[in-house]
Write an enzyme that holds these catalytic residues in place. Structure first.
Site, PDB file in Angstrom:
ATOM      1  N   GLY A 190      62.593  17.407 122.693  1.00 44.81           N
ATOM      2  CA  GLY A 190      61.943  18.374 123.577  1.00 44.81           C
ATOM      3  C   GLY A 190      61.481  17.742 124.877  1.00 44.81           C
ATOM      4  O   GLY A 190      60.406  18.043 125.372  1.00 44.81           O
ATOM      5  N   ALA A 208      65.660  17.373 128.869  1.00 47.41           N
ATOM      6  CA  ALA A 208      66.995  17.788 128.408  1.00 47.41           C
ATOM      7  C   ALA A 208      66.888  18.882 127.341  1.00 47.41           C
ATOM      8  O   ALA A 208      67.592  19.897 127.390  1.00 47.41           O
ATOM      9  CB  ALA A 208      67.751  16.581 127.861  1.00 47.41           C
ATOM     10  N   SER A 234      58.913  15.750 118.547  1.00 50.73           N
ATOM     11  CA  SER A 234      57.832  15.025 117.906  1.00 50.73           C
ATOM     12  C   SER A 234      56.827  14.551 118.948  1.00 50.73           C
ATOM     13  O   SER A 234      57.155  13.728 119.801  1.00 50.73           O
ATOM     14  CB  SER A 234      58.432  13.822 117.161  1.00 50.73           C
ATOM     15  OG  SER A 234      57.452  12.865 116.943  1.00 50.73           O
ATOM     16  N   ALA A 291      62.480  13.421 140.763  1.00 49.41           N
ATOM     17  CA  ALA A 291      63.226  13.789 141.963  1.00 49.41           C
ATOM     18  C   ALA A 291      64.507  14.506 141.530  1.00 49.41           C
ATOM     19  O   ALA A 291      65.184  14.065 140.603  1.00 49.41           O
ATOM     20  CB  ALA A 291      63.568  12.541 142.763  1.00 49.41           C
ATOM     21  N   LYS A 341      62.377  18.751 148.982  1.00 45.76           N
ATOM     22  CA  LYS A 341      63.056  17.468 149.199  1.00 45.76           C
ATOM     23  C   LYS A 341      64.320  17.686 150.020  1.00 45.76           C
ATOM     24  O   LYS A 341      65.179  18.482 149.630  1.00 45.76           O
ATOM     25  CB  LYS A 341      63.399  16.857 147.827  1.00 45.76           C
ATOM     26  CG  LYS A 341      64.260  15.614 147.913  1.00 45.76           C
ATOM     27  CD  LYS A 341      64.585  15.032 146.546  1.00 45.76           C
ATOM     28  CE  LYS A 341      65.614  13.922 146.689  1.00 45.76           C
ATOM     29  NZ  LYS A 341      66.149  13.462 145.421  1.00 45.76           N
ATOM     30  N   VAL A 374      62.398  13.821 112.960  1.00 45.09           N
ATOM     31  CA  VAL A 374      63.647  13.857 112.184  1.00 45.09           C
ATOM     32  C   VAL A 374      63.801  12.508 111.498  1.00 45.09           C
ATOM     33  O   VAL A 374      63.801  11.462 112.161  1.00 45.09           O
ATOM     34  CB  VAL A 374      64.856  14.135 113.117  1.00 45.09           C
ATOM     35  CG1 VAL A 374      66.165  13.978 112.354  1.00 45.09           C
ATOM     36  CG2 VAL A 374      64.748  15.524 113.735  1.00 45.09           C
ATOM     37  N   LEU A 395      69.388  11.630 128.163  1.00 47.62           N
ATOM     38  CA  LEU A 395      69.466  10.174 128.023  1.00 47.62           C
ATOM     39  C   LEU A 395      70.314   9.752 126.824  1.00 47.62           C
ATOM     40  O   LEU A 395      70.840   8.641 126.799  1.00 47.62           O
ATOM     41  CB  LEU A 395      68.054   9.591 127.909  1.00 47.62           C
ATOM     42  CG  LEU A 395      67.160   9.845 129.138  1.00 47.62           C
ATOM     43  CD1 LEU A 395      65.716   9.412 128.853  1.00 47.62           C
ATOM     44  CD2 LEU A 395      67.702   9.130 130.372  1.00 47.62           C
ATOM     45  N   ILE A 454      68.629  14.629 135.966  1.00 48.70           N
ATOM     46  CA  ILE A 454      68.455  16.053 135.633  1.00 48.70           C
ATOM     47  C   ILE A 454      69.723  16.822 136.008  1.00 48.70           C
ATOM     48  O   ILE A 454      70.134  17.751 135.309  1.00 48.70           O
ATOM     49  CB  ILE A 454      67.192  16.616 136.332  1.00 48.70           C
ATOM     50  CG1 ILE A 454      65.953  15.931 135.727  1.00 48.70           C
ATOM     51  CG2 ILE A 454      67.103  18.128 136.196  1.00 48.70           C
ATOM     52  CD1 ILE A 454      64.637  16.296 136.386  1.00 48.70           C
TER      53      ILE A 454
HETATM   54  P1  FAD Z   1      63.227  12.133 126.483  1.00 49.41           P
HETATM   55  O1  FAD Z   1      62.331  12.543 127.562  1.00 49.41           O
HETATM   56  O2  FAD Z   1      63.094  10.736 125.947  1.00 49.41           O
HETATM   57  O3  FAD Z   1      62.999  13.153 125.290  1.00 49.41           O
HETATM   58  C1  FAD Z   1      63.429  12.856 123.982  1.00 49.41           C
HETATM   59  C2  FAD Z   1      62.859  13.886 123.042  1.00 49.41           C
HETATM   60  O4  FAD Z   1      63.374  13.634 121.740  1.00 49.41           O
HETATM   61  C3  FAD Z   1      61.346  13.844 122.925  1.00 49.41           C
HETATM   62  O5  FAD Z   1      60.838  15.154 122.824  1.00 49.41           O
HETATM   63  C4  FAD Z   1      61.122  13.113 121.603  1.00 49.41           C
HETATM   64  O6  FAD Z   1      59.904  13.461 121.000  1.00 49.41           O
HETATM   65  C5  FAD Z   1      62.304  13.635 120.808  1.00 49.41           C
HETATM   66  N1  FAD Z   1      62.663  12.799 119.684  1.00 49.41           N
HETATM   67  C6  FAD Z   1      63.179  11.541 119.714  1.00 49.41           C
HETATM   68  N2  FAD Z   1      63.361  11.096 118.448  1.00 49.41           N
HETATM   69  C7  FAD Z   1      62.972  12.104 117.625  1.00 49.41           C
HETATM   70  C8  FAD Z   1      62.893  12.253 116.224  1.00 49.41           C
HETATM   71  N3  FAD Z   1      63.241  11.265 115.367  1.00 49.41           N
HETATM   72  N4  FAD Z   1      62.432  13.410 115.734  1.00 49.41           N
HETATM   73  C9  FAD Z   1      62.043  14.430 116.551  1.00 49.41           C
HETATM   74  N5  FAD Z   1      62.079  14.334 117.896  1.00 49.41           N
HETATM   75  C10 FAD Z   1      62.533  13.176 118.410  1.00 49.41           C
HETATM   76  N6  FAD Z   1      66.117  11.877 136.473  1.00 49.41           N
HETATM   77  C11 FAD Z   1      66.085  12.608 137.605  1.00 49.41           C
HETATM   78  O7  FAD Z   1      66.791  13.611 137.710  1.00 49.41           O
HETATM   79  N7  FAD Z   1      65.281  12.237 138.640  1.00 49.41           N
HETATM   80  C12 FAD Z   1      64.516  11.125 138.595  1.00 49.41           C
HETATM   81  O8  FAD Z   1      63.781  10.854 139.544  1.00 49.41           O
HETATM   82  C13 FAD Z   1      64.572  10.319 137.449  1.00 49.41           C
HETATM   83  N8  FAD Z   1      63.856   9.181 137.356  1.00 49.41           N
HETATM   84  C14 FAD Z   1      63.963   8.405 136.231  1.00 49.41           C
HETATM   85  C15 FAD Z   1      63.313   7.166 136.166  1.00 49.41           C
HETATM   86  C16 FAD Z   1      63.475   6.352 135.046  1.00 49.41           C
HETATM   87  C17 FAD Z   1      62.822   5.013 135.007  1.00 49.41           C
HETATM   88  C18 FAD Z   1      64.224   6.803 133.946  1.00 49.41           C
HETATM   89  C19 FAD Z   1      64.337   5.968 132.699  1.00 49.41           C
HETATM   90  C20 FAD Z   1      64.847   8.034 133.997  1.00 49.41           C
HETATM   91  C21 FAD Z   1      64.755   8.826 135.131  1.00 49.41           C
HETATM   92  N9  FAD Z   1      65.425  10.029 135.233  1.00 49.41           N
HETATM   93  C22 FAD Z   1      65.392  10.754 136.374  1.00 49.41           C
HETATM   94  C23 FAD Z   1      66.143  10.558 134.082  1.00 49.41           C
HETATM   95  C24 FAD Z   1      65.254  11.608 133.404  1.00 49.41           C
HETATM   96  O9  FAD Z   1      64.005  11.043 133.136  1.00 49.41           O
HETATM   97  C25 FAD Z   1      65.876  12.072 132.118  1.00 49.41           C
HETATM   98  O10 FAD Z   1      67.195  12.458 132.379  1.00 49.41           O
HETATM   99  C26 FAD Z   1      65.118  13.247 131.562  1.00 49.41           C
HETATM  100  O11 FAD Z   1      63.764  12.969 131.457  1.00 49.41           O
HETATM  101  C27 FAD Z   1      65.675  13.660 130.244  1.00 49.41           C
HETATM  102  O12 FAD Z   1      65.203  12.883 129.209  1.00 49.41           O
HETATM  103  P2  FAD Z   1      65.553  13.360 127.750  1.00 49.41           P
HETATM  104  O13 FAD Z   1      65.025  14.723 127.540  1.00 49.41           O
HETATM  105  O14 FAD Z   1      67.003  13.126 127.511  1.00 49.41           O
HETATM  106  O15 FAD Z   1      64.799  12.290 126.835  1.00 49.41           O
END
Ligand code: FAD
Length: 505
Positions: free
Chosen positions: A17, A20, A44, A55, A83, A190, A340, A353
């Site tokens: 959550g 993504a 979680s 950004a 922006k 999970v 990610l 994003i």
């Molecule tokens: P996460 O935010 O890590 O979410 C993962 C989710 O999975 C969480 O809810 C977690 O609780 C859940 N989860 C994991 N394991 C379990 C489990 N076992 N059971 C239940 N739930 C679980 N993108 C941009 O577009 N612009 C930016 O400026 C930018 N800056 C960034 C800077 C950095 C340093 C980094 C690392 C990334 C950046 N990004 C940026 C990328 C952006 O942060 C990610 O693409 C975005 O936040 C998506 O993350 P996510 O949802 O894939 O993962």
């Protein structure tokens, strides 16, 4: 023979959550609303989200529009600012600065791209930066903002815009949106993934309270850990660290300085072994330092970041580790990795994003039935692979197109061997002034031009059709264009005024 034999998917499970997970849930809840398909999202609080990513690119506006989201309401909810581009400081040489804008440089004439005119003038001694011929660049430099004009003959139509957002608030906003449209949120960790013994398809996931959640299509939004796509399906990862060696980041948001004008652009400042970002939101400034652990320690990275903060830190330092690269298949069996879990590129051009949005749009376009015909996943994987690889090349360009030789890090990236396609592109530009053009891919000609010219990669030649144009005539035309941009920008409101117009949260 009709192959759609009442085999529609009626249970989608999203694991994760973060940005993504909730973007996926919101979009699927909108497009599947009349199909009776159940959508469950598991997240979680104990694990939390990555907590960065502020950004964005202009495409996010179309994502929101497709969901029927009201722009001012959204901007208030996520503390957004506008922006117009990204300023890159210290990349070509220390002390250099240029803006990669969301928009054009000049306008093509006689089917010849504007930059050829600029290159001819430059090679004849005119040192006016190309940014002076871009409305969004000049507007950024003067902290101005207005919406693009509809009239395509107007200079005010030559740009686009995106937002700086609080990504945590965006996820919260989309959670409300999704729950109102029937998405079920399940809190829990999970701890197990069950697969069909014959096909390897995921059949259910197990949560720490003992619940089994079944589905026919699983979306892995679990972040770097790739809980389904990697830990369960062992899909594999292609590592790009030899081209993009930064492998860590530290982030520290700070309070916004109320006496400073609000600027409509992201700042990316090259440092000794990586670069620092500065992202201005309404209520605070996001700051971070992306660096390579082979050349810089965590302590040094944090110290440099703190030294450059412009306000009081709002939180402790958040350290992140990553391996730049992509999942070998972003869609494997009945699991689609989004965010990610699908791969990682450093946020130098704010593409994280955007790649999430693109994956969601492609998943909607190729939404399968329960048989999950590999024709869908193959096409999805082809498009996503091409997109991420072209972005990768564009990011590598930022490091390689440099004259910096002040640290071991810069010596490495300046002299490293390049991917073949990028090498070919750079040679073509250097010899002819032409940018390789594609039908598909995120970064188009103006983006490549911004980085090449901003980082001192001036081609040796320009389009030969310009030989006939006298240099005096050309310089007079350029000066006229520059002055009309100055006049247009003078008439724009300040970015701070534009933000005030949105109203208080
Ligand atoms: P996460 O935010 O890590 O979410 C993962 C989710 O999975 C969480 O809810 C977690 O609780 C859940 N989860 C994991 N394991 C379990 C489990 N076992 N059971 C239940 N739930 C679980 N993108 C941009 O577009 N612009 C930016 O400026 C930018 N800056 C960034 C800077 C950095 C340093 C980094 C690392 C990334 C950046 N990004 C940026 C990328 C952006 O942060 C990610 O693409 C975005 O936040 C998506 O993350 P996510 O949802 O894939 O993962």
């Amino acid at each position: 023979m009709i192959e759609n034999a009442n085999n529609a998917i009626n249970k989608v499970v999203i694991v994760g959550g973060g940005t993504a997970g909730w973007m996926t849930a919101a979009a699927l809840s909108e497009v599947l609303s009349n199909t009776g398909c159940e959508i469950t999202l598991i997240e979680s609080e104990q694990i939390g989200t990555v907590g960065v990513g502020e950004a964005t690119l202009p495409h996010l506006r179309f994502f929101n529009q497709r969901l029927g989201i009201d722009e001012p309401e959204f901007m208030r909810a996520v503390n957004a600012t506008y922006k117009l581009g990204i300023e890159f400081a210290n990349w070509g040489q220390k002390g250099d600065s240029y803006i990669h804008p969301f928009g054009d440089f000049g306008k093509p004439q006689n089917n010849i791209a504007f930059h050829h005119y600029w290159v001819k003038s430059h090679l004849h001694g005119n040192k006016t930066p190309i940014g002076d011929f871009s409305l969004p660049v000049v507007a950024s430099q003067q902290a101005k903002f207005d919406f693009p004009a509809q009239d395509l003959n107007s200079l005010l139509s030559t740009f686009s815009f995106a937002y700086h957002i609080d990504a945590g608030l965006y996820a919260k906003y989309l959670r409300e949106y999704s729950e109102q449209r029937g998405v079920t949120r399940k809190e829990g960790k999970v701890i197990g993934v069950n697969q069909d013994a014959e096909t390897g398809f995921i059949t259910s996931v197990e949560i720490d309270d003992g619940t089994q959640i079944e589905g026919q299509l699983f979306i892995d939004c679990s972040g770097f850990r790739g809980l389904l796509i990697e830990q369960a399906l062992e899909t594999g990862y292609e590592d790009w660290q030899h081209w993009l060696p930064c492998d860590r980041a530290v982030a520290i948001p700070c309070a916004a300085n109320p006496n400073q004008a609000s600027i409509p652009y992201t700042r990316a400042t090259a440092d000794e072994a990586g670069w620092r970002w500065r992202i201005p939101l309404q209520h605070r400034v996001g700051n971070g330092h992306v660096y390579c652990s082979d050349f810089m320690s965590d302590e040094q990275a944090e110290r440099t970041l703190r030294t450059n903060l412009e306000g009081e830190p709002e939180r402790d330092a958040n350290f992140l580790r990553f391996t730049t690269g992509r999942r070998k298949k972003m869609w494997n069996k009945n699991c689609v990795a989004i965010g990610l879990s699908a791969g990682f590129l450093e946020p130098l051009e704010s593409t994280g994003i955007h790649l999430i949005q693109l994956a969601i749009m492609k998943l909607i376009e190729f939404f399968p039935d329960q048989s999950i015909d590999p024709a869908f996943s193959d096409e999805f994987n082809r498009v996503m692979q091409m997109e991420i690889e072209r972005i990768k090349d564009f990011l590598i360009l930022h490091y390689n197109a440099t004259e910096r030789d002040d640290t071991e890090f810069w010596n490495y990236v300046r002299t490293m061997s390049l991917p073949d396609e990028l090498q070919r592109k750079m040679e073509l530009f250097e010899r002819t002034g032409h940018v390789v053009k594609y039908q598909e891919g995120l970064f188009l000609e103006p983006s490549w031009i911004a980085v090449y010219l901003g980082q001192r990669k001036i081609p040796r030649a320009y389009d030969p059709r310009l030989d006939a144009l006298s240099i005096d005539q050309l310089d007079a035309q350029l000066e006229k264009l520059k002055q009309s941009i100055v006049r247009a920008v003078n008439g724009m409101p300040s970015h701070s005024q534009a933000i005030k117009q949105i109203g208080d949260p």
